[in-house]
Design a protein around this motif. Structure first.
Motif, PDB file in Angstrom:
ATOM      1  N   TYR A   3      32.121 -34.064 -34.665  1.00  0.00           N
ATOM      2  CA  TYR A   3      32.350 -35.102 -33.664  1.00  0.00           C
ATOM      3  C   TYR A   3      32.853 -34.471 -32.375  1.00  0.00           C
ATOM      4  O   TYR A   3      33.766 -33.660 -32.386  1.00  0.00           O
ATOM      5  N   ILE A  57      44.346 -45.486 -43.367  1.00  0.00           N
ATOM      6  CA  ILE A  57      43.032 -44.830 -43.308  1.00  0.00           C
ATOM      7  C   ILE A  57      43.193 -43.643 -42.371  1.00  0.00           C
ATOM      8  O   ILE A  57      43.355 -43.804 -41.159  1.00  0.00           O
ATOM      9  N   ARG A  58      43.173 -42.460 -42.909  1.00  0.00           N
ATOM     10  CA  ARG A  58      43.455 -41.246 -42.142  1.00  0.00           C
ATOM     11  C   ARG A  58      42.216 -40.599 -41.527  1.00  0.00           C
ATOM     12  O   ARG A  58      42.335 -39.804 -40.616  1.00  0.00           O
ATOM     13  N   ARG A  59      41.066 -40.936 -42.025  1.00  0.00           N
ATOM     14  CA  ARG A  59      39.834 -40.335 -41.498  1.00  0.00           C
ATOM     15  C   ARG A  59      39.409 -41.081 -40.236  1.00  0.00           C
ATOM     16  O   ARG A  59      38.967 -42.224 -40.287  1.00  0.00           O
ATOM     17  N   GLU A  60      39.542 -40.416 -39.092  1.00  0.00           N
ATOM     18  CA  GLU A  60      39.221 -41.043 -37.808  1.00  0.00           C
ATOM     19  C   GLU A  60      37.764 -41.476 -37.746  1.00  0.00           C
ATOM     20  O   GLU A  60      37.431 -42.486 -37.120  1.00  0.00           O
ATOM     21  N   ALA A  61      36.884 -40.719 -38.396  1.00  0.00           N
ATOM     22  CA  ALA A  61      35.467 -41.080 -38.398  1.00  0.00           C
ATOM     23  C   ALA A  61      35.246 -42.417 -39.099  1.00  0.00           C
ATOM     24  O   ALA A  61      34.389 -43.207 -38.681  1.00  0.00           O
ATOM     25  N   MET A  62      36.017 -42.687 -40.145  1.00  0.00           N
ATOM     26  CA  MET A  62      35.905 -43.967 -40.840  1.00  0.00           C
ATOM     27  C   MET A  62      36.363 -45.107 -39.933  1.00  0.00           C
ATOM     28  O   MET A  62      35.723 -46.153 -39.868  1.00  0.00           O
ATOM     29  N   THR A 114      39.760 -45.462 -30.417  1.00  0.00           N
ATOM     30  CA  THR A 114      38.569 -45.081 -31.179  1.00  0.00           C
ATOM     31  C   THR A 114      37.646 -44.178 -30.370  1.00  0.00           C
ATOM     32  O   THR A 114      36.530 -43.899 -30.801  1.00  0.00           O
TER      33      THR A 114
END
Length: 184
Positions: A3, A57-62, A114
């Motif tokens: 990313y 939710i730690r995964r920024e992509a999620m 985001t």
């Protein structure tokens, strides 16, 4: 593919910012009519943190992926929409947080938590809420969802307004031909 976050807003022209906005491919949520309606067990906290079943939710992509599926209906309920499901999501304040602001060529551009970029204007108005002691500014993002300006972004916007004579014009700013009050 890794990313690549967009570059700092202050280093970009309005045309470059607009190109970044245009390059963001969002799912066509508006055209989907899922038959299954349910509960996502997700919460977006007032500080912009996303939770699922109580865990962060730690995964920024999620988070970015879910944010692209987010809508808000006329009653103010937030939903995650896919072609197959429409799931309720609790939002404590606003779905997004505006984390940066810049004046570029007569427009105000905002970066969200985001990494989405939104240019304020007739299609993305600013809304003042709260009280004089505790003001809150919101930016219309998309599909009824808003971003609340965090404290530093609110201060950036106030500095822009002051530089443009806000004390003389009733604390208003303009962007893409639209005028917005900064006072609740």
């Amino acid at each position: 593919m890794p990313y690549e976050p967009p570059p700092y807003l202050a280093s970009l022209t309005l045309a470059e910012i607009a190109a970044l906005v245009a390059d963001r491919n969002l799912p066509p949520v508006e055209g989907w009519a899922p038959k299954v309606i349910g509960e996502s067990h997700m919460v977006i906290a007032a500080d912009g943190t996303w939770f699922h079943e109580g865990g962060v939710i730690r995964r920024e992509a999620m988070v970015r992926a879910f944010a692209g599926l987010l809508t808000r209906d006329a009653e103010g309920h937030h939903w995650l929409v896919t072609p197959f499901e429409k799931l309720a999501i609790e939002v404590e304040d606003a779905a997004f947080i505006a984390t940066d602001c810049v004046r570029a060529d007569g427009a105000l551009a905002f970066r969200l938590n985001t990494d989405d970029i939104v240019i304020a204007g007739p299609d993305h108005p600013l809304r003042a809420a709260g009280t004089a002691d505790e003001p809150a500014l919101y930016l219309d993002v998309r599909r009824g969802c808003e971003a609340r300006l965090n404290r530093s972004t609110w201060a950036q916007l106030a500095e822009i307004a002051l530089a443009e004579g806000a004390q003389d014009n009733g604390w208003q700013v303009t962007s893409q031909g639209a005028t917005f009050s900064l006072l609740p």
